[in-house]
Design a protein around this motif. Sequence first.
Motif, PDB file in Angstrom:
ATOM      1  N   ASN A 180       0.807  -1.221   0.000  1.00 26.39           N
ATOM      2  CA  ASN A 180       0.000   0.000   0.000  1.00 26.39           C
ATOM      3  C   ASN A 180       0.840   1.270   0.000  1.00 26.39           C
ATOM      4  OD1 ASN A 180      -2.482  -1.360   0.096  1.00 26.39           O
ATOM      5  ND2 ASN A 180      -2.229  -1.714   2.292  1.00 26.39           N
ATOM      6  N   ASN A 181       2.123   1.159   0.213  1.00 23.67           N
ATOM      7  CA  ASN A 181       2.978   2.338   0.284  1.00 23.67           C
ATOM      8  C   ASN A 181       4.294   2.054  -0.438  1.00 23.67           C
ATOM      9  OD1 ASN A 181       1.547   4.276   2.331  1.00 23.67           O
ATOM     10  ND2 ASN A 181       1.415   2.232   3.210  1.00 23.67           N
ATOM     11  N   HIS A 182       4.190   1.704  -1.707  1.00 24.81           N
ATOM     12  CA  HIS A 182       5.370   1.259  -2.449  1.00 24.81           C
ATOM     13  C   HIS A 182       6.024   2.469  -3.132  1.00 24.81           C
ATOM     14  CE1 HIS A 182       7.973  -1.662  -4.274  1.00 24.81           C
ATOM     15  NE2 HIS A 182       7.671  -1.237  -5.491  1.00 24.81           N
ATOM     16  N   TYR A 183       6.741   3.276  -2.351  1.00 22.42           N
ATOM     17  CA  TYR A 183       7.381   4.462  -2.885  1.00 22.42           C
ATOM     18  C   TYR A 183       8.655   4.077  -3.636  1.00 22.42           C
ATOM     19  CZ  TYR A 183       4.360   7.107   0.234  1.00 22.42           C
ATOM     20  OH  TYR A 183       3.285   7.641   0.858  1.00 22.42           O
ATOM     21  N   LEU A 184       8.993   4.873  -4.642  1.00 22.43           N
ATOM     22  CA  LEU A 184      10.208   4.647  -5.412  1.00 22.43           C
ATOM     23  C   LEU A 184      11.376   5.325  -4.698  1.00 22.43           C
ATOM     24  CD1 LEU A 184       8.725   5.309  -8.971  1.00 22.43           C
ATOM     25  CD2 LEU A 184       9.081   3.107  -7.848  1.00 22.43           C
ATOM     26  N   PHE A 185      11.844   4.727  -3.623  1.00 19.43           N
ATOM     27  CA  PHE A 185      12.875   5.307  -2.777  1.00 19.43           C
ATOM     28  C   PHE A 185      14.210   4.613  -2.968  1.00 19.43           C
ATOM     29  CE2 PHE A 185       9.733   6.657   0.764  1.00 19.43           C
ATOM     30  CZ  PHE A 185       9.444   7.819   0.051  1.00 19.43           C
ATOM     31  N   GLY A 186      15.293   5.374  -2.697  1.00 19.11           N
ATOM     32  CA  GLY A 186      16.599   4.789  -2.495  1.00 19.11           C
ATOM     33  C   GLY A 186      16.731   4.386  -1.033  1.00 19.11           C
ATOM     34  N   ASP A 187      17.947   4.014  -0.632  1.00 21.39           N
ATOM     35  CA  ASP A 187      18.154   3.505   0.727  1.00 21.39           C
ATOM     36  C   ASP A 187      18.573   4.576   1.730  1.00 21.39           C
ATOM     37  OD1 ASP A 187      17.551   0.894  -0.021  1.00 21.39           O
ATOM     38  OD2 ASP A 187      19.611   0.520  -0.680  1.00 21.39           O
ATOM     39  N   TYR A 188      19.019   5.744   1.245  1.00 19.79           N
ATOM     40  CA  TYR A 188      19.555   6.775   2.143  1.00 19.79           C
ATOM     41  C   TYR A 188      18.844   8.082   1.855  1.00 19.79           C
ATOM     42  CZ  TYR A 188      23.053   9.784   4.420  1.00 19.79           C
ATOM     43  OH  TYR A 188      23.682  10.709   5.210  1.00 19.79           O
ATOM     44  N   ASN A 189      17.790   8.354   2.624  1.00 20.07           N
ATOM     45  CA  ASN A 189      16.897   9.486   2.364  1.00 20.07           C
ATOM     46  C   ASN A 189      17.135  10.593   3.384  1.00 20.07           C
ATOM     47  OD1 ASN A 189      14.906   6.734   2.052  1.00 20.07           O
ATOM     48  ND2 ASN A 189      15.372   7.948   0.242  1.00 20.07           N
ATOM     49  N   THR A 190      17.713  11.698   2.940  1.00 22.38           N
ATOM     50  CA  THR A 190      18.093  12.790   3.832  1.00 22.38           C
ATOM     51  C   THR A 190      17.378  14.087   3.452  1.00 22.38           C
ATOM     52  OG1 THR A 190      19.994  13.372   2.437  1.00 22.38           O
ATOM     53  CG2 THR A 190      20.365  11.787   4.234  1.00 22.38           C
ATOM     54  N   ASN A 191      17.254  14.977   4.422  1.00 20.02           N
ATOM     55  CA  ASN A 191      16.616  16.262   4.190  1.00 20.02           C
ATOM     56  C   ASN A 191      17.522  17.196   3.394  1.00 20.02           C
ATOM     57  OD1 ASN A 191      14.013  16.218   5.561  1.00 20.02           O
ATOM     58  ND2 ASN A 191      15.187  15.976   7.451  1.00 20.02           N
ATOM     59  N   ILE A 192      16.916  17.894   2.437  1.00 20.13           N
ATOM     60  CA  ILE A 192      17.572  18.963   1.688  1.00 20.13           C
ATOM     61  C   ILE A 192      16.675  20.191   1.790  1.00 20.13           C
ATOM     62  CG2 ILE A 192      18.362  19.748  -0.577  1.00 20.13           C
ATOM     63  CD1 ILE A 192      18.825  16.801  -1.280  1.00 20.13           C
ATOM     64  N   ASN A 193      17.227  21.314   2.226  1.00 23.31           N
ATOM     65  CA  ASN A 193      16.400  22.486   2.505  1.00 23.31           C
ATOM     66  C   ASN A 193      17.106  23.767   2.066  1.00 23.31           C
ATOM     67  OD1 ASN A 193      15.570  24.540   5.231  1.00 23.31           O
ATOM     68  ND2 ASN A 193      14.056  23.870   3.756  1.00 23.31           N
ATOM     69  N   PHE A 194      16.384  24.597   1.321  1.00 24.21           N
ATOM     70  CA  PHE A 194      16.838  25.950   0.983  1.00 24.21           C
ATOM     71  C   PHE A 194      15.959  26.949   1.719  1.00 24.21           C
ATOM     72  CE2 PHE A 194      18.275  23.439  -2.605  1.00 24.21           C
ATOM     73  CZ  PHE A 194      19.538  23.955  -2.865  1.00 24.21           C
ATOM     74  N   GLN A 195      16.576  27.977   2.281  1.00 22.92           N
ATOM     75  CA  GLN A 195      15.836  29.027   2.985  1.00 22.92           C
ATOM     76  C   GLN A 195      16.174  30.381   2.369  1.00 22.92           C
ATOM     77  OE1 GLN A 195      16.604  28.727   7.216  1.00 22.92           O
ATOM     78  NE2 GLN A 195      15.826  26.640   7.331  1.00 22.92           N
ATOM     79  N   ILE A 196      15.139  31.121   2.002  1.00 26.51           N
ATOM     80  CA  ILE A 196      15.287  32.461   1.436  1.00 26.51           C
ATOM     81  C   ILE A 196      14.444  33.399   2.282  1.00 26.51           C
ATOM     82  CG2 ILE A 196      15.022  33.878  -0.631  1.00 26.51           C
ATOM     83  CD1 ILE A 196      14.955  31.238  -2.236  1.00 26.51           C
ATOM     84  N   GLY A 197      15.078  34.344   2.976  1.00 29.41           N
ATOM     85  CA  GLY A 197      14.279  35.153   3.876  1.00 29.41           C
ATOM     86  C   GLY A 197      14.937  36.427   4.353  1.00 29.41           C
ATOM     87  N   VAL A 198      14.297  37.011   5.345  1.00 29.55           N
ATOM     88  CA  VAL A 198      14.750  38.265   5.931  1.00 29.55           C
ATOM     89  C   VAL A 198      14.898  38.087   7.429  1.00 29.55           C
ATOM     90  CG1 VAL A 198      13.643  39.656   4.139  1.00 29.55           C
ATOM     91  CG2 VAL A 198      12.397  39.120   6.235  1.00 29.55           C
ATOM     92  N   SER A 199      15.681  38.946   8.036  1.00 23.85           N
ATOM     93  CA  SER A 199      15.825  38.961   9.495  1.00 23.85           C
ATOM     94  C   SER A 199      15.988  40.394   9.954  1.00 23.85           C
ATOM     95  CB  SER A 199      17.032  38.126   9.950  1.00 23.85           C
ATOM     96  OG  SER A 199      18.240  38.693   9.460  1.00 23.85           O
ATOM     97  N   TYR A 200      15.738  40.597  11.228  1.00 25.07           N
ATOM     98  CA  TYR A 200      15.913  41.926  11.817  1.00 25.07           C
ATOM     99  C   TYR A 200      16.473  41.787  13.219  1.00 25.07           C
ATOM    100  CZ  TYR A 200      15.074  46.709  13.313  1.00 25.07           C
ATOM    101  OH  TYR A 200      15.234  47.992  13.768  1.00 25.07           O
ATOM    102  N   SER A 201      17.578  42.465  13.469  1.00 28.48           N
ATOM    103  CA  SER A 201      18.196  42.444  14.794  1.00 28.48           C
ATOM    104  C   SER A 201      17.912  43.766  15.492  1.00 28.48           C
ATOM    105  CB  SER A 201      19.701  42.201  14.688  1.00 28.48           C
ATOM    106  OG  SER A 201      20.311  43.156  13.845  1.00 28.48           O
ATOM    107  N   PHE A 202      17.533  43.682  16.761  1.00 32.05           N
ATOM    108  CA  PHE A 202      17.166  44.849  17.544  1.00 32.05           C
ATOM    109  C   PHE A 202      18.380  45.418  18.253  1.00 32.05           C
ATOM    110  CE2 PHE A 202      13.514  42.053  17.237  1.00 32.05           C
ATOM    111  CZ  PHE A 202      12.510  42.909  16.817  1.00 32.05           C
ATOM    112  N   ASP A 203      18.506  46.724  18.228  1.00 38.74           N
ATOM    113  CA  ASP A 203      19.607  47.387  18.924  1.00 38.74           C
ATOM    114  C   ASP A 203      19.209  47.537  20.386  1.00 38.74           C
ATOM    115  OD1 ASP A 203      21.744  48.868  19.770  1.00 38.74           O
ATOM    116  OD2 ASP A 203      21.683  50.280  18.086  1.00 38.74           O
ATOM    117  N   THR A 204      19.974  46.893  21.283  1.00 39.88           N
ATOM    118  CA  THR A 204      19.626  46.901  22.702  1.00 39.88           C
ATOM    119  C   THR A 204      20.279  48.054  23.464  1.00 39.88           C
ATOM    120  OG1 THR A 204      21.472  45.373  23.136  1.00 39.88           O
ATOM    121  CG2 THR A 204      19.298  44.410  22.752  1.00 39.88           C
ATOM    122  N   LYS A 205      20.990  48.931  22.793  1.00 42.25           N
ATOM    123  CA  LYS A 205      21.626  50.053  23.481  1.00 42.25           C
ATOM    124  C   LYS A 205      20.585  51.056  23.970  1.00 42.25           C
ATOM    125  CE  LYS A 205      25.990  49.784  20.978  1.00 42.25           C
ATOM    126  NZ  LYS A 205      26.939  50.507  20.097  1.00 42.25           N
TER     127      LYS A 205
END
Length: 205
Positions: A180-205
Amino acid sequence: MYKKKAAIAILLFFAIVNIQAQVTFKPGLRGGLSLSTISEMHADYRPDFYFGGFGEINLTKKYALQPEITYVKQGSNNVARNYYDPVSETNKVAYQDLRLDYLSLSMINKFTFGQGFQVLFGPSLDVRLTDNLVRRKNYNDFAFNLGLGYRMPSGLAFDVRFKKGFLDILDSDYYTNDSNNHYLFGDYNTNINFQIGVSYSFDTK
């Protein structure tokens, strides 16, 4: 000999004071687009999002150590599932989206060059929160991040990162052998992730 030791001690004291005077801490927020897939399978990249917080520890003008905690949605879309249909007595292919949500704990090294260009790299420990897998090999993952960024004087920054997991996250034998779950997989399945984004650092002075 005593004078030499005293002189060395004084120099070390002022060096430590100088380093401490340069160290600053800035908290911040980050978020954006997450594009992910799982290796060794017939699948498409899964678009989703990530968001989190960080603490930027500026040790020098050029180098900062940045602990991060990030919620990131990963997985793969349109994973091919090959199965036998007893009604038509033929082999068929269906498609399913695999979803994995992680809480990612990262330690990012950040080097700044020129007018705000940055190189980022460091390890992550990803703790799995939820998924829709049938069987798993590892609930958590170890990964490495590598990226480029640009920071503006206001504290707003943009970055692009590549994150590669090292642990096998799926029980591929189960998916391959279960009718019922016959996926076409290899033997070594690892996460691959790309992140595209923004950040903001606060000045604590």
